[in-house]
Design an enzyme around this catalytic site. Sequence first.
Site, PDB file in Angstrom:
ATOM      1  N   HIS A   3       5.446   4.462  -0.230  1.00  0.00           N
ATOM      2  CA  HIS A   3       5.705   5.884   0.005  1.00  0.00           C
ATOM      3  C   HIS A   3       4.496   6.547   0.638  1.00  0.00           C
ATOM      4  CE1 HIS A   3       6.826  10.112  -0.970  1.00  0.00           C
ATOM      5  NE2 HIS A   3       8.059   9.650  -0.907  1.00  0.00           N
ATOM      6  N   CYS A   4       3.302   6.244   0.111  1.00  0.00           N
ATOM      7  CA  CYS A   4       2.072   6.810   0.670  1.00  0.00           C
ATOM      8  C   CYS A   4       1.856   6.376   2.116  1.00  0.00           C
ATOM      9  CB  CYS A   4       0.865   6.359  -0.154  1.00  0.00           C
ATOM     10  SG  CYS A   4       0.817   6.952  -1.850  1.00  0.00           S
ATOM     11  N   MET A   5       2.281   5.163   2.448  1.00  0.00           N
ATOM     12  CA  MET A   5       2.033   4.606   3.778  1.00  0.00           C
ATOM     13  C   MET A   5       3.069   5.049   4.808  1.00  0.00           C
ATOM     14  SD  MET A   5       0.728   0.678   3.151  1.00  0.00           S
ATOM     15  CE  MET A   5       2.321   0.065   2.622  1.00  0.00           C
TER      16      MET A   5
END
Length: 414
Positions: A403-405
């Site tokens: 999700h962060c990436m």
Amino acid sequence: MSELRLQVDSEIGRLRSIFLHKPQAELHNMVPANMTRLLFDDLPDAQMAGEEYDSYLEVLRQNGVEIHFIEDLVAEAIDAAGVKEEFLKDFFAVHHLDDQEQIRVLVDYFTDYERTVDMVSKLIAGLRKEELPEYAKLFHALNGEDDFFILDPLPNTYFTRDPFSVVGNMVSINSMYSQSRRPECCFGQYIFQYHPELKKHYCYQGERQQADGSEIIIEGGDILILNDQVVAIGISQRTTLKGIMSLAKTMFEKGSVRNLETVLAVQIPSKRAFMHLDTVFTQLDHDCYVIHPGVTGDITVFEITREVALNGKAPKEVHGSLDQILKKYTGVEKVRLIQCGGNSPVDAEREQWNDGANTLALAPGEVIVYERNHVTNQLMEEAGIKLHKLRVSELVRGRGGPHCMSQPMIRDLL
């Protein structure tokens, strides 16, 4: 390649296109002396991290996701508008470079790059003092005599979720908590101001410094679009309630998410392990979420409606369990909460640290996860969620998961 546009009205609609950055030379420029200020707990193996990231790209491509790399878009925007020198000076200003002779040397150095995309990639990679030996005296004391760098590398750039956020059909250029990440915001500023296909979208950028001396801080990892009526934003280590109120006001004024009714400011613990809302809570399906047990008890939420946001009123404070709050605001009859690590506090702490609660949905009930979180993954599979597992040891050192990436550009409407 299709026309570039933005439309993200959920966390789980079929993912069609995405903003990404593959970690490359910037990881080679991390050393023990700078890794802490660059928000890493260890030094990743850069080559292995790149190979792991390639497997992430392959999953996305196999599922029909169109990929747009940040460095390409920045270069296209700069070239289209002819603003290379202006961009460089803005970028150096964010680094707090104010010596005019140093700036002149750096502008000359970077404008010598024949291809703008190579120039942008080098800015992300960082510039060592040893690369400009003829100016050793000029840059000797910059950042301290024992520091190796003229420009720090930007190793967090592969976490494209944070510097800017697509919310509906508008974009928020976020105000980052850490100085080490603030240069990344320059990329979003120039993409959405100058890129021929993306400058048509409304771009929000709040004033960081307030009249009372306080700062508006907001990062994209705290923004979760639960559906086209409700957006949840975490009050965290890196996002303030003032930042949320400012963004919410603009979202209601400019339209953004199609049928927006409520922005929920969700209070989470302000600590490194819980740095963003998406590190403890991501959506898997219409009614299903993976969460860290630390947010299963009574939580505090501030309800921001159109009237509250546009009239500067104090938001209503709401208390309750996460499932109660989600049922109330998303309208589903029953909410399924899968605990990261299951019922074991040891497994929960271990797997949340390794991004077990940080998933990227390709479609409802289908998500990308890190393979290493075995307990959490098994629970998701038992709940009927389809998993695409990434085998990683190096990407995870940056404290961020799938999700962060990612920063989705387009998701299908639900």
